[in-house]
Design a protein around this motif. Sequence first.
Motif, mmCIF file in Angstrom:
data_model
loop_
_atom_site.group_PDB
_atom_site.id
_atom_site.type_symbol
_atom_site.label_atom_id
_atom_site.label_comp_id
_atom_site.label_asym_id
_atom_site.label_seq_id
_atom_site.Cartn_x
_atom_site.Cartn_y
_atom_site.Cartn_z
ATOM 1 N N GLU A 1 0.856 -1.190 0.000
ATOM 2 C CA GLU A 1 0.000 0.000 0.000
ATOM 3 C C GLU A 1 0.890 1.238 0.000
ATOM 4 O O GLU A 1 1.684 1.452 0.925
ATOM 5 C CB GLU A 1 -0.921 0.011 1.214
ATOM 6 C CG GLU A 1 -1.927 1.155 1.176
ATOM 7 C CD GLU A 1 -2.966 1.053 2.287
ATOM 8 O OE1 GLU A 1 -3.925 1.848 2.260
ATOM 9 O OE2 GLU A 1 -2.816 0.180 3.165
ATOM 10 N N LEU A 2 0.788 2.045 -1.042
ATOM 11 C CA LEU A 2 1.644 3.220 -1.183
ATOM 12 C C LEU A 2 1.142 4.334 -0.281
ATOM 13 O O LEU A 2 0.020 4.820 -0.434
ATOM 14 C CB LEU A 2 1.654 3.690 -2.639
ATOM 15 C CG LEU A 2 2.051 2.631 -3.679
ATOM 16 C CD1 LEU A 2 1.992 3.213 -5.079
ATOM 17 C CD2 LEU A 2 3.436 2.074 -3.387
ATOM 18 N N LYS A 3 1.993 4.740 0.670
ATOM 19 C CA LYS A 3 1.573 5.725 1.664
ATOM 20 C C LYS A 3 2.369 7.024 1.558
ATOM 21 O O LYS A 3 2.397 7.808 2.501
ATOM 22 C CB LYS A 3 1.703 5.128 3.062
ATOM 23 C CG LYS A 3 0.779 3.932 3.285
ATOM 24 C CD LYS A 3 0.881 3.397 4.696
ATOM 25 C CE LYS A 3 -0.076 2.235 4.914
ATOM 26 N NZ LYS A 3 -0.005 1.687 6.297
ATOM 27 N N HIS A 4 3.017 7.230 0.413
ATOM 28 C CA HIS A 4 3.780 8.457 0.213
ATOM 29 C C HIS A 4 2.832 9.646 0.292
ATOM 30 O O HIS A 4 1.776 9.669 -0.357
ATOM 31 C CB HIS A 4 4.466 8.401 -1.154
ATOM 32 C CG HIS A 4 5.586 9.379 -1.311
ATOM 33 N ND1 HIS A 4 5.398 10.740 -1.384
ATOM 34 C CD2 HIS A 4 6.929 9.192 -1.412
ATOM 35 C CE1 HIS A 4 6.549 11.338 -1.525
ATOM 36 N NE2 HIS A 4 7.507 10.424 -1.548
ATOM 37 N N LEU A 5 3.182 10.657 1.084
ATOM 38 C CA LEU A 5 2.300 11.805 1.306
ATOM 39 C C LEU A 5 1.980 12.554 0.009
ATOM 40 O O LEU A 5 0.892 13.103 -0.155
ATOM 41 C CB LEU A 5 2.932 12.765 2.323
ATOM 42 C CG LEU A 5 3.027 12.242 3.759
ATOM 43 C CD1 LEU A 5 3.728 13.264 4.644
ATOM 44 C CD2 LEU A 5 1.644 11.926 4.312
ATOM 45 N N PHE B 1 5.580 8.125 -10.711
ATOM 46 C CA PHE B 1 6.102 7.787 -9.384
ATOM 47 C C PHE B 1 6.999 6.563 -9.492
ATOM 48 O O PHE B 1 6.551 5.478 -9.871
ATOM 49 C CB PHE B 1 4.946 7.510 -8.419
ATOM 50 C CG PHE B 1 5.382 7.167 -7.020
ATOM 51 C CD1 PHE B 1 5.952 8.127 -6.206
ATOM 52 C CD2 PHE B 1 5.214 5.884 -6.527
ATOM 53 C CE1 PHE B 1 6.352 7.824 -4.921
ATOM 54 C CE2 PHE B 1 5.612 5.555 -5.238
ATOM 55 C CZ PHE B 1 6.186 6.537 -4.431
ATOM 56 N N ASP B 2 8.290 6.741 -9.177
ATOM 57 C CA ASP B 2 9.269 5.664 -9.241
ATOM 58 C C ASP B 2 9.150 4.804 -7.984
ATOM 59 O O ASP B 2 9.332 5.291 -6.863
ATOM 60 C CB ASP B 2 10.681 6.242 -9.358
ATOM 61 C CG ASP B 2 11.710 5.179 -9.706
ATOM 62 O OD1 ASP B 2 11.870 4.227 -8.918
ATOM 63 O OD2 ASP B 2 12.351 5.297 -10.767
ATOM 64 N N LEU B 3 8.848 3.525 -8.163
ATOM 65 C CA LEU B 3 8.622 2.650 -7.020
ATOM 66 C C LEU B 3 9.909 2.333 -6.261
ATOM 67 O O LEU B 3 9.866 1.975 -5.079
ATOM 68 C CB LEU B 3 7.969 1.347 -7.482
ATOM 69 C CG LEU B 3 6.571 1.500 -8.105
ATOM 70 C CD1 LEU B 3 6.097 0.167 -8.665
ATOM 71 C CD2 LEU B 3 5.581 2.039 -7.092
ATOM 72 N N THR B 4 11.042 2.469 -6.942
ATOM 73 C CA THR B 4 12.328 2.168 -6.285
ATOM 74 C C THR B 4 12.833 3.357 -5.475
ATOM 75 O O THR B 4 13.183 3.232 -4.305
ATOM 76 C CB THR B 4 13.380 1.769 -7.342
ATOM 77 O OG1 THR B 4 12.897 0.651 -8.086
ATOM 78 C CG2 THR B 4 14.698 1.413 -6.674
ATOM 79 N N THR B 5 12.864 4.534 -6.107
ATOM 80 C CA THR B 5 13.400 5.725 -5.446
ATOM 81 C C THR B 5 12.349 6.505 -4.670
ATOM 82 O O THR B 5 12.692 7.424 -3.928
ATOM 83 C CB THR B 5 14.040 6.660 -6.481
ATOM 84 O OG1 THR B 5 13.011 7.144 -7.372
ATOM 85 C CG2 THR B 5 15.101 5.921 -7.286
ATOM 86 N N GLN B 6 11.047 6.151 -4.878
ATOM 87 C CA GLN B 6 9.931 6.880 -4.261
ATOM 88 C C GLN B 6 9.891 8.339 -4.712
ATOM 89 O O GLN B 6 9.372 9.211 -4.010
ATOM 90 C CB GLN B 6 10.013 6.817 -2.731
ATOM 91 C CG GLN B 6 10.003 5.395 -2.176
ATOM 92 C CD GLN B 6 8.615 4.766 -2.248
ATOM 93 O OE1 GLN B 6 7.713 5.137 -1.530
ATOM 94 N NE2 GLN B 6 8.462 3.807 -3.147
ATOM 95 N N GLU B 7 10.424 8.608 -5.903
ATOM 96 C CA GLU B 7 10.454 9.974 -6.421
ATOM 97 C C GLU B 7 9.201 10.222 -7.267
ATOM 98 O O GLU B 7 8.819 9.402 -8.102
ATOM 99 C CB GLU B 7 11.706 10.191 -7.271
ATOM 100 C CG GLU B 7 11.832 11.614 -7.808
ATOM 101 C CD GLU B 7 13.074 11.783 -8.677
ATOM 102 O OE1 GLU B 7 13.403 12.943 -9.000
ATOM 103 O OE2 GLU B 7 13.698 10.764 -9.033
ATOM 104 N N LEU B 8 8.565 11.385 -7.060
ATOM 105 C CA LEU B 8 7.385 11.790 -7.818
ATOM 106 C C LEU B 8 7.759 12.911 -8.775
ATOM 107 O O LEU B 8 8.259 13.960 -8.347
ATOM 108 C CB LEU B 8 6.264 12.246 -6.881
ATOM 109 C CG LEU B 8 4.938 12.608 -7.556
ATOM 110 C CD1 LEU B 8 4.250 11.364 -8.101
ATOM 111 C CD2 LEU B 8 4.008 13.336 -6.572
#
Length: 722
Positions: A265-269, A302-309
């Motif tokens: 579950e992606l919880k990135h703000l 959204f990069d799933l590895t780096t969590q960069e948006l």
Amino acid sequence: MAGIRLSTQEVFIFDEFKINLSKERIYKNNEEIKLEPQLFSCLALLVLESPNVVSRERIQNDVWAGRHVSDEAIRAAFKKLRKILGDDAKSPIFIKTVPRQGYKFIAPVERALKTDISNNKLLNNKFKFNHLNPYFIIVLLCLFVGFFYISYSKNTTDNDLSIPPKFEVSRITALAGSETYGSFNHNTQTISFTHRSKSDAPQQILIKNLKNNRLQKISWDGAHYSGAYWSRGGNKLAFGRSNKGLSSNIITEFNKSGDVVDVNELKHLKLKGKYVVGWHRDNALYLAQEAHISNNRSIYKFDLTTQELISVTSPQVTGSGDYLASESFDGKYLAIIREVATGEFSLLVLETGSGTLIANRIVPMFVNRIVWHQDNNTLTLSAFNGAAASFDIAKNSLRNLPEFPAYTNDIFAECGKNCYLMRQHNGNYLDIKEEPNSLLSHKTENNTPLISASDIIALSGAQDLPRYNQSGSAIYFATLTAESLMIHKQESGGNLSIKACWPSDVIISNLEISPNEKHFAVIVNQRLVIEPIKTLSECNLTSHTQPVYITDSLKKVADPVWHDENEFLYITVYENGKPNIKRFSLKDKKYTHVINDYIAYRPYYGFKGYNAVVIDKNKIAWLVFIDNKKVIKKLNLAKVESANLHRWAIDKTGLYFTSRQGRESFLINVNFNTNPEKNKGMTKVSIGNNKFRVGFDLHPNKSKLLLVESLSAQSDFVKVTW
């Protein structure tokens, strides 16, 4: 054509279009396109003068016969013409604007002279048949017939959309309830989709493997799931989850046996307010913004590895912006659907590596699915109403697909030449129901039963835009079937009658009944239609008529409100892109100015010191006093979700409007009797889940209301070939 004289039966061909000047007809892939006379004249003038620039003065003289028209009116005409052709002013392929000069037609044009059979001569030759040897004539005729047969056969099988192809429809799923949001992975031959058994049930995620027909359900809680998309490899599935007003995005990973091995579950703000629209390869997601988050939505990666948006697009348009995106199988291109203005949409194709814009084409529909073909060059655009178009990147060619069988829509995969996977439902996805107004004092409290007699309306087809008559003894509404759009009247006691019968491609956004029930007013394609209310014996393909337009195509109008005297309408008129409220006379068809810069208006005299309720461009409702075309004083009531007259109403007690929060819809009341200058007295009540229409109408005594109910239409996934 006004001001343009034609002396020959000339036909011009450009791209996929053919224009017959003498018959004033235009065809795309041999399918006729309906053009209004002025728009046809504009196009014909540019084609005849191609490649020369045609000045605005020439256009005014030839098309408008010398009558004075504003530059804005001419620009509006060419904007509409470009939309019909699928052209774009910023990167034109047909019509180019030459600053301070005029317009020019820039596409290559091929001229073909038609045979004048009535005079037995060829217009591009100077000899007659009676000068030829009879045997030669026979041979020539045989060759002509053979050539005609070959040409006719080719055209009817490859290009002629006026002759419907023979479709074969085979069922893929057969579940009770509704299947939606299909996603197909070619590698695993697996479909993921959402399903619900009834309209108020939450959507769950299901998977079907087409190799072995294995059917699995992977979500089991009471949350609402949406928009499932397979990764390129087919071992990951991304989708949205909504529960009690909180939304998130989830990625589920599968092993080769089809079992779930990981849930993330992606919880990135930064992902708050964004939903999944597709994958970038197997390691990143494309997301779009929810409509309520931004008025100018963008696409993100959204990069799933780096969590960069990363922001992929940043549109600067008057419409809602970018809401749909899909990447080609080879990862080279990204297709995006953008609402450039209200009700106007564009397809953009970008190179994913460089971000270079490859194509930008106007599309004539609200697109809700993008489907890439496995050649990585072709994509299909699909709409809920069944319309579909195919775009060829290399040729920059957009063409309509044939009209599919009734109630087939939402293409989600291509399965070969003339083969698609799509959804087919029974057409009953909307109904009208009458229920007690639970905002009033007799609403249920402490589990007290609510007992009230209300009517249930159940017809084949979808019902929408309900309206009570002035006494509340009957209701009017629109019914859409596969063949027809009808205006119906249902009287108390059960008498049902037809008041209008139009083709099913007529789309109306407002239905308003005059107080004396002699006329109805509707908005069709942002144009006003007023017709007398009469009773028709039947409605079928042979009895269809066309709406009678009161306003021309260059004048955008919306939200008509009848005056109590039955002879006037208050209506929103857009001039130079700005909304103004005007009063329209049925007798002389003239406008009288009422007020500037508001998008909806209703006269109101129920609260002392005020005489109208209006909605501004920010969708804020105001109680106002208008004098001499100016707002003298105003009182902020509430922000509404829509200015459409079917979404808000007023009575002596206050303002009513509908809104959505997640899956749930609400009816809200701002009570004037509590003295709105001090306390708005706002209350709200739930009117149900999973409603994609939130139109309503209040009974004249306010004890009941009409609602548009979303039905759980019986729908399945099918394979359509031709």
